[in-house]
Design a protein around this motif. Structure first.
Motif, PDB file in Angstrom:
ATOM      1  N   THR A 197       0.807  -1.220   0.000  1.00 46.74           N
ATOM      2  CA  THR A 197       0.000   0.000   0.000  1.00 46.74           C
ATOM      3  C   THR A 197       0.839   1.267   0.000  1.00 46.74           C
ATOM      4  O   THR A 197       0.282   2.366  -0.036  1.00 46.74           O
ATOM      5  CB  THR A 197      -0.945   0.025   1.220  1.00 46.74           C
ATOM      6  N   THR A 198       2.175   1.129   0.010  1.00 47.49           N
ATOM      7  CA  THR A 198       3.036   2.316  -0.027  1.00 47.49           C
ATOM      8  C   THR A 198       4.019   2.297  -1.187  1.00 47.49           C
ATOM      9  O   THR A 198       4.637   3.328  -1.488  1.00 47.49           O
ATOM     10  CB  THR A 198       3.837   2.466   1.285  1.00 47.49           C
ATOM     11  N   ARG A 199       4.194   1.152  -1.831  1.00 47.99           N
ATOM     12  CA  ARG A 199       5.109   1.027  -2.968  1.00 47.99           C
ATOM     13  C   ARG A 199       4.317   0.541  -4.167  1.00 47.99           C
ATOM     14  O   ARG A 199       3.610  -0.475  -4.091  1.00 47.99           O
ATOM     15  CB  ARG A 199       6.237   0.041  -2.653  1.00 47.99           C
ATOM     16  N   ASP A 200       4.450   1.233  -5.272  1.00 46.32           N
ATOM     17  CA  ASP A 200       3.602   0.939  -6.425  1.00 46.32           C
ATOM     18  C   ASP A 200       4.110  -0.194  -7.305  1.00 46.32           C
ATOM     19  O   ASP A 200       3.328  -0.811  -8.017  1.00 46.32           O
ATOM     20  CB  ASP A 200       3.435   2.196  -7.292  1.00 46.32           C
ATOM     21  N   HIS A 201       5.399  -0.469  -7.266  1.00 41.04           N
ATOM     22  CA  HIS A 201       5.955  -1.369  -8.281  1.00 41.04           C
ATOM     23  C   HIS A 201       6.677  -2.582  -7.708  1.00 41.04           C
ATOM     24  O   HIS A 201       7.236  -3.369  -8.474  1.00 41.04           O
ATOM     25  CB  HIS A 201       6.911  -0.591  -9.185  1.00 41.04           C
ATOM     26  N   THR A 202       6.682  -2.751  -6.384  1.00 37.57           N
ATOM     27  CA  THR A 202       7.379  -3.879  -5.776  1.00 37.57           C
ATOM     28  C   THR A 202       6.385  -4.965  -5.392  1.00 37.57           C
ATOM     29  O   THR A 202       5.375  -4.701  -4.741  1.00 37.57           O
ATOM     30  CB  THR A 202       8.157  -3.437  -4.527  1.00 37.57           C
ATOM     31  N   ALA A 203       6.679  -6.198  -5.800  1.00 36.80           N
ATOM     32  CA  ALA A 203       5.870  -7.363  -5.446  1.00 36.80           C
ATOM     33  C   ALA A 203       6.553  -8.107  -4.295  1.00 36.80           C
ATOM     34  O   ALA A 203       7.748  -7.913  -4.031  1.00 36.80           O
ATOM     35  CB  ALA A 203       5.703  -8.278  -6.649  1.00 36.80           C
ATOM     36  N   ILE A 204       5.793  -8.967  -3.612  1.00 33.94           N
ATOM     37  CA  ILE A 204       6.356  -9.682  -2.468  1.00 33.94           C
ATOM     38  C   ILE A 204       5.813 -11.104  -2.425  1.00 33.94           C
ATOM     39  O   ILE A 204       4.618 -11.336  -2.613  1.00 33.94           O
ATOM     40  CB  ILE A 204       6.073  -8.936  -1.138  1.00 33.94           C
ATOM     41  N   ASP A 205       6.726 -12.054  -2.207  1.00 33.28           N
ATOM     42  CA  ASP A 205       6.373 -13.437  -1.935  1.00 33.28           C
ATOM     43  C   ASP A 205       6.521 -13.672  -0.433  1.00 33.28           C
ATOM     44  O   ASP A 205       7.536 -13.281   0.156  1.00 33.28           O
ATOM     45  CB  ASP A 205       7.286 -14.403  -2.691  1.00 33.28           C
ATOM     46  N   VAL A 206       5.523 -14.315   0.167  1.00 31.47           N
ATOM     47  CA  VAL A 206       5.522 -14.542   1.617  1.00 31.47           C
ATOM     48  C   VAL A 206       5.468 -16.037   1.878  1.00 31.47           C
ATOM     49  O   VAL A 206       4.567 -16.729   1.381  1.00 31.47           O
ATOM     50  CB  VAL A 206       4.329 -13.841   2.288  1.00 31.47           C
ATOM     51  N   VAL A 207       6.421 -16.523   2.666  1.00 29.08           N
ATOM     52  CA  VAL A 207       6.484 -17.938   3.009  1.00 29.08           C
ATOM     53  C   VAL A 207       6.187 -18.083   4.497  1.00 29.08           C
ATOM     54  O   VAL A 207       6.921 -17.560   5.342  1.00 29.08           O
ATOM     55  CB  VAL A 207       7.872 -18.533   2.678  1.00 29.08           C
ATOM     56  N   GLU A 208       5.094 -18.757   4.827  1.00 32.78           N
ATOM     57  CA  GLU A 208       4.689 -19.007   6.209  1.00 32.78           C
ATOM     58  C   GLU A 208       4.465 -20.504   6.361  1.00 32.78           C
ATOM     59  O   GLU A 208       3.651 -21.090   5.643  1.00 32.78           O
ATOM     60  CB  GLU A 208       3.414 -18.225   6.540  1.00 32.78           C
ATOM     61  N   ILE A 209       5.178 -21.123   7.279  1.00 27.77           N
ATOM     62  CA  ILE A 209       5.143 -22.577   7.378  1.00 27.77           C
ATOM     63  C   ILE A 209       3.796 -23.108   7.851  1.00 27.77           C
ATOM     64  O   ILE A 209       3.419 -24.229   7.513  1.00 27.77           O
ATOM     65  CB  ILE A 209       6.273 -23.073   8.319  1.00 27.77           C
ATOM     66  N   ASP A 210       3.040 -22.321   8.589  1.00 21.80           N
ATOM     67  CA  ASP A 210       1.811 -22.801   9.225  1.00 21.80           C
ATOM     68  C   ASP A 210       0.575 -22.293   8.474  1.00 21.80           C
ATOM     69  O   ASP A 210       0.267 -21.094   8.520  1.00 21.80           O
ATOM     70  CB  ASP A 210       1.772 -22.327  10.676  1.00 21.80           C
ATOM     71  N   PRO A 211      -0.163 -23.173   7.804  1.00 25.61           N
ATOM     72  CA  PRO A 211      -1.387 -22.727   7.110  1.00 25.61           C
ATOM     73  C   PRO A 211      -2.395 -22.085   8.058  1.00 25.61           C
ATOM     74  O   PRO A 211      -3.149 -21.195   7.648  1.00 25.61           O
ATOM     75  CB  PRO A 211      -1.941 -24.018   6.506  1.00 25.61           C
ATOM     76  N   ALA A 212      -2.401 -22.525   9.325  1.00 20.73           N
ATOM     77  CA  ALA A 212      -3.346 -21.947  10.285  1.00 20.73           C
ATOM     78  C   ALA A 212      -3.064 -20.465  10.503  1.00 20.73           C
ATOM     79  O   ALA A 212      -3.993 -19.657  10.665  1.00 20.73           O
ATOM     80  CB  ALA A 212      -3.272 -22.698  11.613  1.00 20.73           C
ATOM     81  N   VAL A 213      -1.800 -20.083  10.510  1.00 26.06           N
ATOM     82  CA  VAL A 213      -1.442 -18.679  10.704  1.00 26.06           C
ATOM     83  C   VAL A 213      -1.868 -17.847   9.507  1.00 26.06           C
ATOM     84  O   VAL A 213      -2.351 -16.709   9.660  1.00 26.06           O
ATOM     85  CB  VAL A 213       0.068 -18.546  10.978  1.00 26.06           C
ATOM     86  N   ILE A 214      -1.725 -18.387   8.304  1.00 28.73           N
ATOM     87  CA  ILE A 214      -2.178 -17.669   7.116  1.00 28.73           C
ATOM     88  C   ILE A 214      -3.683 -17.433   7.188  1.00 28.73           C
ATOM     89  O   ILE A 214      -4.172 -16.340   6.870  1.00 28.73           O
ATOM     90  CB  ILE A 214      -1.811 -18.437   5.836  1.00 28.73           C
ATOM     91  N   GLN A 215      -4.416 -18.445   7.643  1.00 31.64           N
ATOM     92  CA  GLN A 215      -5.867 -18.282   7.747  1.00 31.64           C
ATOM     93  C   GLN A 215      -6.235 -17.260   8.814  1.00 31.64           C
ATOM     94  O   GLN A 215      -7.178 -16.476   8.636  1.00 31.64           O
ATOM     95  CB  GLN A 215      -6.535 -19.627   8.042  1.00 31.64           C
ATOM     96  N   ILE A 216      -5.508 -17.242   9.918  1.00 33.00           N
ATOM     97  CA  ILE A 216      -5.742 -16.230  10.957  1.00 33.00           C
ATOM     98  C   ILE A 216      -5.508 -14.833  10.384  1.00 33.00           C
ATOM     99  O   ILE A 216      -6.263 -13.898  10.669  1.00 33.00           O
ATOM    100  CB  ILE A 216      -4.828 -16.495  12.173  1.00 33.00           C
TER     101      ILE A 216
END
Length: 283
Positions: A116-135
């Protein structure tokens, strides 16, 4: 004349039934609700705190420490913690920041801020716990960000429920301008991501002159000698690992007095001659 039971029943059926006034359920203040979910690292608790000025902050507490925090309303994409804001140091490196990698998603605080502050940068996020992603989707506005920047939107945000080292090993060469390690086992840094092999894999994923950032939670309470000793040991481990792998390592203390208690040490490492304002250079 006495009415029969059948006549009384017919009369009752023909009369409108008495109705009680509808009851309005008492609304529950969402800020007073608490939620607990199972996770890979024990119960994951979601609840609200207030800062000294009364600002409500939603927090995710797992494994004995605060894993993430979020303001609400108009400030919901603004980072609460100083170290999270400090990740923006990667943009002090004059590089084409097309895509960065974050190991350890938590409540997706930094991805929300970056997108929401950078217009042209993408990000990949790796989170080991699917439960945390759902939270993060259910409570920390990840669903809103995904609707805009996920695969059905700009595709600037991709999330992976995967072990961080396994992801590094399978990632292509020179895929990222920055790798951010914000991964923890409870409150301790994920040890296998600090191995020589893991750091070599992270460097392989970086573009030329790319940067590696790491957040370390440090409890320097002098009244708790055991915690203090463990923190000093962790600091030494991280400093030794990074200075052994990168030509230039920088460190900054990030203090959050209102939430969490412990401080954070933010590290930036690179083989290039970047200068990072506000950091102490270690080598």
């Amino acid at each position: 004349m006495t009415s029969t039971n059948a006549e009384l029943a017919a009369q009752a059926a023909s009369e409108p039934a008495a109705t009680s006034a509808p009851t309005t359920p008492t609304p529950v203040d969402p800020l007073l609700q608490e939620f607990t979910y199972p996770s890979m690292f024990g119960p994951a608790e979601v609840f609200c705190l207030e800062t000294d000025d009364g600002t409500p902050v939603l927090v995710l507490y797992v494994g004995g420490g605060f894993q993430s925090a979020s303001y609400l309303g108009d400030r919901r994409f603004e980072p609460v913690f100083a170290y999270c804001r400090g990740f923006d140091a990667l943009f002090q490196a004059d590089l084409p920041h097309d895509r960065v990698l974050l190991l350890g998603g938590g409540g997706f605080s930094y991805p929300k801020h970056l997108l929401t502050t950078r217009d042209h940068t993408a990000i990949d996020v790796v989170e080991i716990d699917p439960a945390v992603i759902q939270i993060a989707r259910d409570h920390f506005f990840l669903d809103e960000i995904e609707s805009i920047h996920g695969p059905i939107g700009t595709n600037r945000l991709r999330s992976f429920a995967q072990d961080g080292l396994a992801f590094l090993e399978s990632a292509p060469d020179a895929a990222y301008s920055a790798v951010i390690n914000d991964s923890f086992d409870g409150t301790a840094p994920t040890s296998h991501l600090l191995s020589d092999h893991a750091l070599a894999q992270a460097k392989r994923c970086l573009i030329a002159d790319g940067v590696y950032l790491l957040n370390l939670v440090v409890d320097e309470d002098p009244d708790d000698p055991e915690a203090l000793a463990q923190s000093q040991q962790a600091l030494t481990q991280v400093r030794d690992a990074l200075t052994g792998a990168f030509a230039h390592v920088f460190e900054q203390l990030c203090v959050d007095d209102e939430i969490g208690g412990a401080d954070n040490h933010l590290f930036v490492a690179t083989d290039a001659s970047h200068v990072f304002t506000g950091f102490e250079q270690l080598n």
